[in-house]
Design a protein around this motif. Sequence first.
Motif, PDB file in Angstrom:
ATOM      1  N   ARG A  93      15.305  14.912  -9.674  1.00 62.56           N
ATOM      2  CA  ARG A  93      16.463  14.085  -9.298  1.00 62.56           C
ATOM      3  C   ARG A  93      17.624  14.315 -10.270  1.00 62.56           C
ATOM      4  N   PRO A  94      18.827  14.679  -9.805  1.00 59.39           N
ATOM      5  CA  PRO A  94      19.970  14.844 -10.714  1.00 59.39           C
ATOM      6  C   PRO A  94      20.390  13.499 -11.299  1.00 59.39           C
ATOM      7  N   GLN A  95      21.184  13.541 -12.381  1.00 58.20           N
ATOM      8  CA  GLN A  95      21.557  12.309 -13.076  1.00 58.20           C
ATOM      9  C   GLN A  95      23.036  11.983 -12.968  1.00 58.20           C
ATOM     10  N   ASP A  96      23.865  12.927 -12.507  1.00 50.93           N
ATOM     11  CA  ASP A  96      25.293  12.617 -12.392  1.00 50.93           C
ATOM     12  C   ASP A  96      25.839  13.263 -11.121  1.00 50.93           C
ATOM     13  N   ALA A  97      27.115  12.905 -10.807  1.00 48.50           N
ATOM     14  CA  ALA A  97      27.727  13.363  -9.565  1.00 48.50           C
ATOM     15  C   ALA A  97      27.813  14.888  -9.517  1.00 48.50           C
ATOM     16  N   GLY A  98      28.112  15.498 -10.667  1.00 49.13           N
ATOM     17  CA  GLY A  98      28.252  16.955 -10.733  1.00 49.13           C
ATOM     18  C   GLY A  98      26.973  17.645 -10.300  1.00 49.13           C
ATOM     19  N   ALA A  99      25.864  17.159 -10.823  1.00 50.65           N
ATOM     20  CA  ALA A  99      24.565  17.753 -10.495  1.00 50.65           C
ATOM     21  C   ALA A  99      24.283  17.628  -8.993  1.00 50.65           C
ATOM     22  N   PHE A 100      24.625  16.463  -8.425  1.00 45.72           N
ATOM     23  CA  PHE A 100      24.419  16.276  -6.990  1.00 45.72           C
ATOM     24  C   PHE A 100      25.253  17.271  -6.189  1.00 45.72           C
TER      25      PHE A 100
END
Length: 1803
Positions: free
Chosen positions: A1533-1540
Motif C-alpha cells: 500500500r502506498p503512503q502518499d498521493a505521489g506513490a498512488f
Amino acid sequence: MASVEEDFPRGGTAKKPTESKIVVQRTEVDNLFQSNEPATTKKRKGAGKDADKKLKKPKTGKGDGLTLNAAAKCVEILHIKNLKEGILMLGCVKEVTDFEVTVGLPCGMQGYLSIMNICDSYTKLLSEQLDSADTEDICSLQHLFSPGMVLRCVVAKLDVAKRGSISIQLSINPKLVNKAITSISMKAGMVLSGCVESVEDHGYIVDIGLSGTKAFLPKKAVKDQHKNPEELKVGQYLTSQVEEVKNDGRLARLSVSPPTAAQACAEAEQGWNLTNLMPGLLVKATIKKVTKHGLILDFLSSFSGQVDVLHMEPDQTSNYTEGSEVRACVLYVEPSARLVGLSLRSYLVQRGTSIDQAPAGGDRIGEVVKGCKIIAMHHMSGAMVEMPDTTMAFVHRNHLKESNTPANENRMLAMTEHTIRILDFSAMEQIYFVSLRKSVIARRFFRYHDLEAGQVVEGTVSVLFDHGMIVHLSDHIKGMVPRTHLSDILLKNPEKKYVEGMKIKCRVLSVDAQNKKLYLTRKKALVESSLPLFLSFTDARPGRVSHGYIVCIKEFGCIVRFYNSVKGLVPLNQLSSEPIISPEEVFYVGQVLKAKVLKCEPDKAKMLLSFKAAVEGDTDEAAMPQLNCEVGTRLEAKVLKKSVSGLEVAILPDEIHAVLPTMHLSDHISNCSLLWESLQEGDNISNLICFGKNKKNITITKKPTVRWSLEEGVVAKDFSEVTVGMQLIGWIKNIMSYGVFVEFPYGLVGLAPTSVMTDKFLHDATTAFQLGQTVFAKVSNLDVEKRRFLVTLKISEVISPEGDAQTRLINGLKERKAVTEMLAMRENSDPRQQLAALSVGQKLKLTVDTAKDSSATFKSDDLAGATIMATKHHVKGVNLSSGQKVTAVVLHVDILSTCVYVSIRPNLLAKKKSLAEGSKCTAIVQCIDKDFAIISLGDTAQLTVIQTSNHLNETFQSESDKLMAGMSLAVEVIEPSCQELQGLALVSWKRTSRATSENQKGHRFGDIVRGIVRSVKPACIQVTLEDGSTGSVHVSEVVELAEVCRGSFPTSKVKVGSAVTARVIGGREASSHRFLPFSHPRFTYTIPELTLVPSKLDQSTDLVPAVPAKERLDAYTVGEEITCFVSKFNPEKKTLKVTIDPCITGTVDLLATITDPRNASHPERLFKLGQAVLAKVIEVNSKPQRFMLSLTGVHKLEKDSVALGMVTKIIPQVGLLVKLPFGNMGTVAVTELADAYKPNPLAAYSKDQLLRCFLLGDTNGKWQLSLRPSRLNPQQTKPVKDPEVLSVDNLKAGQIIRGYIKSVGEHGVFIRLSWNITGRAQLQHCTKYFVNSYTVLSKHLTPNTLLTTKIHSIDKKEELVHLSLLPGDTGKADVLPESLGLPLRLIGEEKKEYDSKKKKKRTASESEQSQVSNKKKKTKKSEADDNDSGVEVYFREEEDKKEEEAPKSGSVKVTPSSGPSRLQVAAGFSWDVHLSSLKPASAAQEGDSSDGEDQDGSSKPQKRSRHELQQEQKAAEKALVQRETELMDPSLRPQDAGAFERLLLASPNSSLLWLQYMAHHLQATQIEQARAVAERALKTISFREEQEKLNVWVALLNLENMYGTEESLKKVFERALQFCEPMLVYQQLADIYAKSDKAKAAEGLYKTMVKRFRQNKAVWLSYGTFLLQQGQSDSASVLLQRALKSLPSKESVDVIAKFAQLEFRYGDSEKGRTMFDKVLTSYPKRTDLWSVFIDIMVKRGSQKEVRALFDRVIHLSVSVKKIKFFFKRYLEYEKKHGTPESIQAVKEKAMEFVEAKGTEAAN
C-alpha cells in the motif's frame, strides 16, 4: 412408564397397568408436591385467583391421609380470566342459530359452539353435502339442539375480539371431551357423552372419542326410553351409560336412560380419577369445610372440590355442616390447576335432560331496577342483591365498580339502596346477573329490543364492506348501513367519506331483536326528516306525507319503502305532474322522495302512493302556519317536549308547532335554567311573542324586553329598514374571538366587533357576554351590497329606557316567584311548599345544628328536610354552640336545592327603621344569588333585592368587577315599600368610589396604629388592630437592621398577646397577598404592612416610601454582603429561600448553603426558619427576576481552594463531571481520584454524590479538580504512593510509574499519567509476544486499566513521553496472558540468525513474495515516531498463507498524544460486501525492525570490529534491495498521493487502487478529494471493465451515504443507474441502507425493485432476507405469495425452499419446517431439497425430528442410488449422535430395504 412408551412407539403390545399401580404412583407424585410446596397462607402478589386455586394444602384428616388435589384457600366463582383451553364444563343451550349454538356456562359466562365443533362425522357429512350441493340428508343445528339442553363441553379456544373482550369457543367433540379416558380405563357403569356417528339397521354407532373403540347403542334401548320413536340423527349429542365392555375395550355397548344416566352416582370402582373426571357426573361428597363464600367437599374418597355461593341450594344453606353427606354434580374440571367445581343445585343433581331456560317472572333483561339492597358481599366473586320484589340477583365483582376505578366493597355495602341493570339470566345458576356500573345503567340502548324503527341514533364506524358499513351503537349492539344508504346518492368510494372510529348519526330503518339484526340509514333526507314516520301500515293513513326511498323501479311505477317492512307502489301516473314513459331514466334506486298516501289496506299490507300529490300538497301545507302566526303577536302555548336546547310547544288554540329556546325564557340568564327545570310537558305558558319564522319552524320568546320592543315597534322588519344610529333590542347569538353576533327579531343579525363591545379594554372577547344575554345595540355601520351591518354595545353609546333596571328587576323576581309556585305545586313533598311561603327579611326561630368558624347550620321543626345555613360573614362576632336557640333573618331561599340562607348578625335583627322616598344611604351586600343580590340598607335593619348589573350591556371582566358579599354601595330609595317586591324597598344603586368592607376602614401610608399581637411566626408577626383588621409585620421590620445579630431570631422577641405600636409602610393584595410597596399617600390598604422599628415610628420624620423591587435588585452588586432571614426550605430542589425585606426574596442553592457533605441530607437543620444570616450576592438579575445568594462566606471560586461539588455524570474516558457552587462545572481526571491508584477507580462514585474538591485551575470556564487527600488535607495525609505529575519536567527516563489506560490504537497504548500528561507505549514495547494487530491488545487492555510502566524516553521539546510495558522493564507479568498461545518476538542473535537464513533462501527474482515495507514516516514528528511501529517483521512459510487469508484493514488510525484525533475509516466504512474478491494490500506498517534495540543500551561510541563493519554493509545493501522490491511490489500500500499516482499510471483500470486512494483521502477527512478521485476513476477506467466501474460506483454510493446528504446520494444513484446494470446498482444501494440501519429507506427501495425486476428471483430473495432480518416474518410471508404470482411457475419450488431456509436462519424455524414439509409433500422426488432440509434439521432440530425425517426419506420411491446415499447419511448421523442400538436399527432398516428391492426384482 406410560409416557415413555408414548414418546417412543417401538411396536409390541403394551402391558396393562393395574389399578393399584396407578394409585401408588399418584401417591408418590402428591407427596412430592407436598414436601416441595408447603401450604402457605400468604398469597403471592399479582398471582391473582389462579394462584389461589393452585395452592396445595396437605389434608390432615383420617383415612388414607391423601388429597390428590388441594382445596382452594378462598372459594370463588370461576372467572373468565382464569379460563384456559382444555377446561371441561357443564353448559346449557341458550340459543340455536344456523351455524352456532350459544351455550350458557357456569358463573354467568357464555360460550359459542360452532357447527364445526360437534363431531368428526357431522363435519364430514357437512363437507360432503356442500360438495354434492344436496342438502336433504343433513340435519340442521335446530334439529340437534334445543334451548335448555345440558351439554358436556370443553373450552377449545379463547379468542380475543377486536374490542379486547374474550370470546369462549367451545367444542362437544367426544375426542376432546373424553380425551382423558382410554379404552383401557373405560369401565361398565361410566356415564359418557358422545355423538351419533352413523345409523345402522339395529342401532347406532356412537362416537365417544376413544380411538380403537366402537360404541354401539341398540335402537331398542332408545325406543324404550323415548316416547316418540323418532330416529336419532348423525351428530346428535347423547349422554349414555356404558353397559358392557368387550375385547379389551374395543367394543362397548351403551344404553340411553336419562334417569339412570343422570342419577347414577359415579363410584371410584368405575375408574374415575382426577385426570378423567367429567362434568355432569353425580358424586357422593362429604362437606369438609363451610366458609362464608362457599363449601369445600371431599368426593370419590380422595378428591377435593369446591362449591361456590351460586351453586349452594339457597333454602338449604343452614343445613350445610361439616361432615354431612350430600349429592353433588361436577360442574367444571380445570385439569392443569386440578380444580374441581361442584354444584348442589337440585335441578342439576336431580335433572332430566334440560334446564329451564327462561326465568319465572318473564324476560327482564335490560331492565333498570331501583331500590335494590346488597344482601351479602363475597370477596373475589361479587355480591348477592335483593330486588324490591324479593327476587335475588348476583353482581359479578367487575360490575360492582366502573371498569377503570378501584373497587371499594365496604362503600358499596354501606349504601342502603342501589340502582341496577339486569344484564342476563344465567340458566346454570337460575339467577339474574346484574350490574351496578353507572355507565351500564345510563346506556341508552342495552340490547336490540331497546331500539325501535325511526329512532335517530349515534354510533361509531367499525368496518367498511363492499355491501355496506358496520356501525357500533354500543359494545354489544351493531347495525348495518347498506351500501345504498351510505349517502343520499350512491358513493363510489365510501372509504373516503367514512373512516374507522368516526362518530356518525343514523336513523333506524328496521330492527329484528330476535335475530339481532339492525339496519340503519345515513341518508340525510331520512335522518333529518321532520315528517311523520310510517313504522307500520296503520301509520300510513290516506293524506299523510312521509319520506321514503325507492327500492325497485318497474315499467308500471316505483316501489317505495319506509320503515320496518312498510312499502307501497307509486303508479306511473302518480310519479310526476309531467308524463313519464320510462321511470328508470328519471329515478334511481335509493333515491329519497316525499310520498303521499292515496290508499292503504293494512290487513292486506298494500299501499298506493303518489309523488305528484306530495309535491303539490307541500306548497299548501307550508303556507298554513304563516296565516295563523305573525311576528309580534302575543301568544299562549303548551309545552310538548323538553330538550336541552329548549322547549317544543304548540301555540294555542290551533296547536301550531313552534320552538321556544331555553335562552329566550327570560332576560336573566340564571332564570332561564330555573324556568326550564320547573316547566314540564303539558304546562301552559303565557306572555309569549313570535319573533321569527321560516319554512321549517316558528320561533317564540318570553324575554320581557324583546316583547316590549316588538309591541312598541322598536324593531326593523327588514334589512331595508335598518339605518345607522338606529337603536334595537337583541340577544347574543354567537360569540367569537373577534366579536359577538347579535340577533334581532325578524331574523336580522349584526356583528359587534371586539373594539365596540365595552367601554373598558377587553382582554378576552369570549368571556365578556353570555349566549342569550339580552342587549341594547346601536347600528354603527351598514354594508348594503352584502346586506350586513355592524352594531355597538358600549353603554356610553346606547340609551336605555327610563326605569329599565327597575322594570327588569320586577320581571326577574316575578319569574322567580312563578318558578317557586310551580315547584311547590308540583312536588307533593312539604319542604318546597314550606319554602315557597318564606320571604326575604322574614325572621325565624332556629336551633344551632353545627357551628364552625367558616359557617353554621341550623334546624327548625317548621322546615323539616330543608338545609338552613349561615356563611362566615353572617356568624361573625356571635359565639354559637350546638343546640343553642337563635333568631335569624332569611336572606335567600334556593327552592331547587331546598336550601335557606340566613343571617344572625345583630345589626340585621335589630328593630326596623322606616325609609323615606328619595333618601340616600350606604348599603352593604349581604348575599349574592347569580343575577340578584340581597343588600342591607344602612342602619335601618331593612333588607331588599337588587340586580347585580345596572345595565343590560354591563360586562364583568374579572371577579373583582362583580358584586361581592361585604361590599358597600351608594343607594337611593325610589319606593320605600314596593308591592311587586313583596313589600321590600325598590332602590337604585351605584358603587362607591372605592368599595371597602363594612368593618374595615383601611389604613394609609405612614399612619401610626396600635394593636395586639395575634400570632408570631418565624418570618412574620400577625397583629390585630384596634378596628378589627389584621396587619402583618415582616421579620426585617421588627428591630433595627444594625442591631440584628447573626443567628438570632428577631420575631422571637415579640410575645403573643402583647400590645404594640406600629406604622403602616405598605399593604398586601387581598387575593394573592403580594406586597404593594408604595402608592398614592391617600391610598388605603385592606391588609396593611407594618413596621415595629423604633426609628421609623418617630412621627416627626417622614417615611420614605419603599423603592420598587426591580430598582432595589439593580442596586445590589455581586460580592456584596447583606443580612437576610431564612423563610422557606424546598426539600425537592434542596434550596433555601431567604427574605431581605417584604418585597425581596433570594435563593440559596444547596452547594452555596453547606461546606460539609455530611450536612447534605438535612441542610435545613443548619438554618432555622426566621434566623438572621449573612449572605453574599452571587448573581442578581431583575428581568427575569433572579437573586442568588451564598451562605458559605464566598461568592466565587478561587484557584487552589477547596469547594463542595456534586457528581453529575461518570464518563469512563474522562473521569467525573462535577457541578460546583455558583453555577460552575468541573472534571476530575481518573489520576486525581486518590493518592494510591486502585484497579477500578470510578466504581466508588455515583451520580448526585457530594464531594470535597480541590480546584487545580480552570480552562475555558471548566475547572480541573482533584480529590487527592494530599491536596484536600495536606497536614494529615499518609505518604503518597502515586504522586501527581504536574509537568514533563518532573519525569525522567528509566523511572517506574503507574497510570491508567486511555486508549489502544495502531500507534500503541496511550496511558494517562496525570490530568494533563498522556504517555505512549509503542506496540513492540507493550508485550514480549508478537502481535499481528493492535486489536489483540485492545481486547485485554480496556480503558481505565491500571498498569505499571517504565519511562523509555522523554521528548521535552514536543512534550512526549515514551513508555514501556515489557515485563523486563516493569518487573510485572506481561499484559497479554500466556493462554493466547502467541509466538514470542525474536530479538538479538536469534533475529540476526533468522534474517540471514531468510536472505539465503531468497533471490532477486523472488522479489514478488510478500514482505512488509518499513518505510519511515516523513512527518513533523519524525523523532517521536522513528522507532518500530510495533508490528514485527515475522515470517514463516505457513504463516504467510494465514496472513494472506486474514482480512487486511485499509485504514490507519493516527492518534498522537496531543492534538485532535483523526478520522477512523475503519469504523464501519466497508466499500462493499462483494468487493472481498478484490484482495486489498496489507496495511502499511511503518518503522524499522527492532535491530537497533540492542545498540540503544551502549551510550559510549565504541570502535567497531571488522565483522561489525561487514554486517553494517550487508544491512545497507539489504535495505537497498528492500526499497527496490517495495517499488516493484504492487501488493504493498502506498503512503502518499505521489506513490498512488505512480501506481495508477501503471494500472489505470484497477478499481482496488482507486478505492485505496479514496480511503487514503478519507483518513485525512478530505471528503471532497475522495469524491474527486472517484470521479477521475469513473472517467479513466475503460468502459469494457464493467465490474471495476461498478466497484467505484458502489464506493461512491457508500461515501455519499456516510458523509453526503440524501440529495447527493440520490444524484449519484441516478447516475450509476445510467452507466451500470440497474439491478446490481439497486441491490448495492439496498445493502448499503440495510447496513447503515436505514430500514425505511431500504424497504422503500426494495418495493421499487420488486416492481421493476419482478421476473428476477434474486430480487425477491434479497427482499425476503431483508424483511426476516428486520423481524417482519408476516410481511415476508405476504412477499412470498407475491413472488409466486410474479415468477414463472417452474421457479416456485426453488423460491419456496429458499424462503424456508431464510425462515430457519432469521425467522421462525417452525414456519420454515412447515414450508419444507408442504413443498416436499408436493414434490417428493426432489432429493436435492430433501438434502437441504436434512442439513438444516441436523443443525437446528431435535434428534427425534431428525430421525423422523430420515425415516421419511428412506421410504421415498426414488432411485436406489439416491436411497443408498440417504442411508449412508442416516448411518453417519447415528454414528455421530446416536447409540449402538440406534446404529444397529439403521443397519437393520437398510437390510430390510435391500431385501425388499431383491424381492421386487425377483417378482
